[in-house]
Design a protein around this motif. Structure first.
Motif, PDB file in Angstrom:
ATOM      1  N   LEU A 474       0.827  -1.214   0.000  1.00 40.95           N
ATOM      2  CA  LEU A 474       0.000   0.000   0.000  1.00 40.95           C
ATOM      3  C   LEU A 474       0.863   1.266   0.000  1.00 40.95           C
ATOM      4  N   HIS A 475       1.979   1.252   0.715  1.00 40.07           N
ATOM      5  CA  HIS A 475       2.876   2.412   0.668  1.00 40.07           C
ATOM      6  C   HIS A 475       3.511   2.553  -0.710  1.00 40.07           C
ATOM      7  N   MET A 476       3.708   1.436  -1.411  1.00 46.51           N
ATOM      8  CA  MET A 476       4.283   1.450  -2.750  1.00 46.51           C
ATOM      9  C   MET A 476       3.376   2.190  -3.743  1.00 46.51           C
ATOM     10  N   CYS A 477       2.081   2.222  -3.451  1.00 48.64           N
ATOM     11  CA  CYS A 477       1.109   2.825  -4.383  1.00 48.64           C
ATOM     12  C   CYS A 477       0.887   4.308  -4.143  1.00 48.64           C
ATOM     13  N   THR A 478       1.526   4.860  -3.114  1.00 51.43           N
ATOM     14  CA  THR A 478       1.222   6.233  -2.702  1.00 51.43           C
ATOM     15  C   THR A 478       1.411   7.240  -3.831  1.00 51.43           C
ATOM     16  N   ASP A 479       2.519   7.178  -4.569  1.00 46.55           N
ATOM     17  CA  ASP A 479       2.825   8.170  -5.604  1.00 46.55           C
ATOM     18  C   ASP A 479       2.567   7.657  -7.020  1.00 46.55           C
ATOM     19  N   VAL A 480       1.813   6.574  -7.148  1.00 41.77           N
ATOM     20  CA  VAL A 480       1.527   5.989  -8.460  1.00 41.77           C
ATOM     21  C   VAL A 480       0.112   6.372  -8.893  1.00 41.77           C
ATOM     22  N   PRO A 481      -0.084   6.728 -10.177  1.00 41.48           N
ATOM     23  CA  PRO A 481      -1.438   7.058 -10.640  1.00 41.48           C
ATOM     24  C   PRO A 481      -2.415   5.914 -10.330  1.00 41.48           C
ATOM     25  N   ARG A 482      -3.608   6.273  -9.942  1.00 40.53           N
ATOM     26  CA  ARG A 482      -4.604   5.289  -9.503  1.00 40.53           C
ATOM     27  C   ARG A 482      -4.927   4.239 -10.579  1.00 40.53           C
ATOM     28  N   ILE A 484      -3.020   2.877 -12.797  1.00 39.31           N
ATOM     29  CA  ILE A 484      -1.935   1.896 -12.869  1.00 39.31           C
ATOM     30  C   ILE A 484      -2.016   0.924 -11.696  1.00 39.31           C
ATOM     31  N   VAL A 485      -2.350   1.448 -10.500  1.00 41.65           N
ATOM     32  CA  VAL A 485      -2.477   0.594  -9.321  1.00 41.65           C
ATOM     33  C   VAL A 485      -3.612  -0.411  -9.513  1.00 41.65           C
ATOM     34  N   ILE A 486      -4.754   0.070  -9.995  1.00 40.05           N
ATOM     35  CA  ILE A 486      -5.918  -0.806 -10.199  1.00 40.05           C
ATOM     36  C   ILE A 486      -5.605  -1.880 -11.243  1.00 40.05           C
ATOM     37  N   GLU A 487      -4.939  -1.467 -12.324  1.00 42.03           N
ATOM     38  CA  GLU A 487      -4.574  -2.420 -13.380  1.00 42.03           C
ATOM     39  C   GLU A 487      -3.636  -3.493 -12.845  1.00 42.03           C
ATOM     40  N   HIS A 502       5.368 -10.398  -6.353  1.00 40.41           N
ATOM     41  CA  HIS A 502       4.708 -10.431  -7.662  1.00 40.41           C
ATOM     42  C   HIS A 502       4.036  -9.091  -7.966  1.00 40.41           C
ATOM     43  N   PHE A 503       3.350  -8.519  -6.948  1.00 47.32           N
ATOM     44  CA  PHE A 503       2.701  -7.226  -7.171  1.00 47.32           C
ATOM     45  C   PHE A 503       3.752  -6.154  -7.494  1.00 47.32           C
ATOM     46  N   LYS A 504       4.876  -6.169  -6.803  1.00 52.56           N
ATOM     47  CA  LYS A 504       5.928  -5.195  -7.057  1.00 52.56           C
ATOM     48  C   LYS A 504       6.423  -5.294  -8.500  1.00 52.56           C
ATOM     49  N   LYS A 505       6.569  -6.540  -9.000  1.00 55.46           N
ATOM     50  CA  LYS A 505       7.036  -6.751 -10.371  1.00 55.46           C
ATOM     51  C   LYS A 505       6.006  -6.246 -11.373  1.00 55.46           C
ATOM     52  N   VAL A 506       4.726  -6.598 -11.160  1.00 57.19           N
ATOM     53  CA  VAL A 506       3.654  -6.182 -12.082  1.00 57.19           C
ATOM     54  C   VAL A 506       3.518  -4.662 -12.087  1.00 57.19           C
ATOM     55  N   LEU A 507       3.565  -4.049 -10.898  1.00 58.42           N
ATOM     56  CA  LEU A 507       3.432  -2.604 -10.830  1.00 58.42           C
ATOM     57  C   LEU A 507       4.597  -1.912 -11.536  1.00 58.42           C
ATOM     58  N   ARG A 511       4.224   0.625 -14.768  1.00 57.51           N
ATOM     59  CA  ARG A 511       4.746   1.999 -14.755  1.00 57.51           C
ATOM     60  C   ARG A 511       5.720   2.217 -15.918  1.00 57.51           C
ATOM     61  N   GLN A 512       6.519   1.193 -16.215  1.00 54.71           N
ATOM     62  CA  GLN A 512       7.475   1.311 -17.323  1.00 54.71           C
ATOM     63  C   GLN A 512       6.743   1.423 -18.647  1.00 54.71           C
ATOM     64  N   SER A 513       5.688   0.612 -18.828  1.00 52.88           N
ATOM     65  CA  SER A 513       4.888   0.649 -20.057  1.00 52.88           C
ATOM     66  C   SER A 513       4.229   2.001 -20.241  1.00 52.88           C
ATOM     67  N   CYS A 514       3.713   2.537 -19.133  1.00 54.63           N
ATOM     68  CA  CYS A 514       3.056   3.848 -19.195  1.00 54.63           C
ATOM     69  C   CYS A 514       4.058   4.937 -19.599  1.00 54.63           C
ATOM     70  N   SER A 515       5.269   4.850 -19.057  1.00 56.11           N
ATOM     71  CA  SER A 515       6.295   5.847 -19.388  1.00 56.11           C
ATOM     72  C   SER A 515       6.705   5.738 -20.851  1.00 56.11           C
ATOM     73  N   HIS A 516       6.784   4.505 -21.409  1.00 55.41           N
ATOM     74  CA  HIS A 516       7.162   4.290 -22.808  1.00 55.41           C
ATOM     75  C   HIS A 516       6.115   4.877 -23.747  1.00 55.41           C
ATOM     76  N   ASN A 517       4.845   4.649 -23.435  1.00 55.68           N
ATOM     77  CA  ASN A 517       3.761   5.169 -24.284  1.00 55.68           C
ATOM     78  C   ASN A 517       3.748   6.688 -24.280  1.00 55.68           C
TER      79      ASN A 517
END
Length: 538
Positions: A474-482, A484-487, A502-507, A511-517
């Motif tokens: 939950l602390h990992m999601c603090t600064d991540v767009p909502r 991306i967290v839900i996905e 596993h969640f850390k890897k998926v998140l 985030r990397q995919s979002c930055s590439h797009n």
């Protein structure tokens, strides 16, 4: 003058004051106290007072801001190191000074002459050294340096304070029959010699402070100065150059807005009024009290009050004395000059000196441990305990923090979260939360996140073992767009993998995919008339 007292040069340091003296001078002058009051309180010349106030007026700093500064910074601001140098100072003209003392007769006061001298010589000799040099001059011309000067008592100016030396065994334990010593607290008003006395079981700080407060209530007003003995409960340090009051008496001084001015150390003649009355009490009053045993202090104080009243009412032997008696002198001269008492009596505290704040940043009182900011570890402090509150101050008697006093057996440690280091606060946060807390937090990110956290909590035998994993996710999601967290949570639930790693890897992948797009969109070609575009070739 050369034949009597040869002129010579003396090396003398530039007069420098400490933090408490500097701030005390500014406070007294701000409250309207005269130069004479400040000089009497801090034993300094008018030139030093003028210099300090001039420097303060030139500073863009308030008194409250000055109190928050470190001691060294305050001293350097008013007495820069480069200006602290040795210099030659000529001796005063003691021939003329002595002639002036003789002309003044009964009104002779060397301190007044020193004030005139210090006005003309701001960097000259300080009061104590001036007295010493004049005493040496008297010894040379008369062979006797034990000369005493007549002192003009001013109504309402001073209240003298002391303990009687005699501590008789007056209290009887009704069960065992053992006798206990009693200590007598004594005060007198400087002009009228109006007497107050009270019995205590000891001479510790609470007794001394309580006696002072009771005496002021007895007199019905506040004098300009309190003159206690140089005992440790009132004075922490008193030299010819420095006076530091104890925390207890410093609080009392602030509460009653009065100047505490002990006499020079090891010089009882600095308060002869109370010394004389202490002898009278030891000779007459205490001897009368010894005639019978007492069970309580209240009984002793009731009988003593009657004896003190008789002393105060007794006419003076000298009929020409304008006071006639202590009581009449007090009512006619002292009492009209006293300032009104504060609305409430002074609240006495139990004072505890803490030489060093321990590494766990808690100080002990009455089997409980109260927190103090962790940045204070290793520093000295003073703990003040009342019936309802614990106050902790630094070595300069500035309030650091306060707690409501605890009388419960548990918890033993009373801690304010802001006092803890960051890693301690984080661990406490984890310990204070349960599974329901993390489930509610997860629900703010939607159903998938709530399912993910719930499954993680169910994996171990005891759900407390999963709290750190839940907090990490939950602390990992603090600064991540909502979105991306839900996905990321949706992907973990679909894959039926409920692990922190596993969640850390998926998140991270999301985030990397979002930055590439976002980067691809930024590289797109701009619209321009010379660019045909891909649709031209269709």
């Amino acid at each position: 003058m050369s034949g009597i007292y040869p002129t010579k040069k003396r090396k003398k340091l530039m007069p420098m004051q400490d933090r408490s003296t500097i701030i005390g001078i500014i406070e007294m002058r701000s409250k309207g106290f005269s130069y004479l009051d400040v000089q009497a309180r801090y034993r300094i010349g008018s030139g030093t007072i003028t210099r300090i106030m001039k420097n303060f007026d030139a500073m863009a700093t308030t008194l409250d801001e000055l109190k928050l500064m470190e001691a060294g910074a305050v001293v350097d601001a008013f007495f820069p190191p480069e200006r602290r140098r040795r210099k030659d100072t000529a001796l005063p003209d003691f021939v003329k000074i002595h002639e002036r003392m003789l002309d003044m007769g009964k009104r002779a006061d060397l301190s007044l002459i020193w004030m005139d001298y210090s006005e003309d010589n701001p960097d000259g000799y300080r009061l104590s050294q001036f007295y010493k040099l004049y005493g040496e001059y008297l010894a040379q011309i008369s062979g006797n340096k034990r000369s005493s000067m007549p002192v003009e008592r001013i109504p309402g100016q001073k209240m003298f304070i002391d303990w009687a030396g005699d501590t008789p065994e007056l209290l009887v334990d009704e069960t065992t029959g053992e006798l206990s010593k009693v200590h007598f607290f004594v005060t007198t008003m400087g002009f009228s010699s109006y007497l107050y006395a009270e019995a205590f079981l000891d001479e510790k700080t609470p007794s001394f402070v309580a006696g002072t407060a009771h005496a002021l209530t007895f007199y019905g007003g506040v004098p300009e100065q309190l003159v206690p003995d140089n005992c440790k409960v009132a004075v922490s340090k008193h030299t010819k150059d420095e006076l530091i009051l104890s925390s207890a008496y410093s609080d009392l001084e602030d509460y009653y807005d009065v100047v505490v001015l002990p006499p020079p150390a090891r010089k009882p003649k600095g308060k002869p009024t109370v010394e004389n009355h202490v002898r009278q009490i030891e000779t007459h009053l205490i001897e009368r009290l010894k005639s019978k045993p007492y069970v309580t202090l209240g009984e002793i104080n009731r009988d003593m009050a009657k004896l003190v009243d008789s002393i105060n009412d007794k006419p003076f032997q000298k009929r020409s004395d304008i006071r006639h008696s202590r009581k009449r002198g007090f009512e006619k001269y002292d009492q009209p000059k006293l300032r009104p008492l504060p609305g409430l009596p002074f609240l006495t505290c139990d004072y505890r000196s803490v030489l060093r704040i321990p590494d766990n940043y808690h100080v002990e009182y009455d089997d409980h441990y109260y927190s103090i900011p962790s940045t204070m570890v290793g520093k000295p402090a003073v703990l003040k305990a009342t019936m309802s509150e614990i106050r902790i101050c630094d070595s300069d008697n500035r309030l650091i923090c306060k707690h409501e006093r605890s009388y419960k057996t548990f918890p033993l440690y009373i801690t304010i979260d802001e006092h803890m280091p960051a890693h301690h606060a984080f661990n406490k946060e984890l310990d204070a939360r349960d599974g329901g807390y993390y489930r509610r937090w997860a629900s703010t990110y939607g159903q998938s996140m709530e399912t993910l956290i719930d499954r993680i909590l169910r994996v171990p035998k005891h759900e407390e073992q999963a709290y750190r994993s839940c907090a990490g996710i939950l602390h990992m999601c603090t600064d991540v767009p909502r979105p991306i967290v839900i996905e990321s949570a949706d992907k973990c639930v679909e894959a039926k993998v409920f692990k922190y790693s596993h969640f850390k890897k998926v998140l991270g992948q999301a985030r990397q995919s979002c930055s590439h797009n976002e980067g691809q969109d930024a590289i797109g070609l701009p619209d321009h008339a010379n660019i045909r575009g891909k649709d031209y070739w269709k």
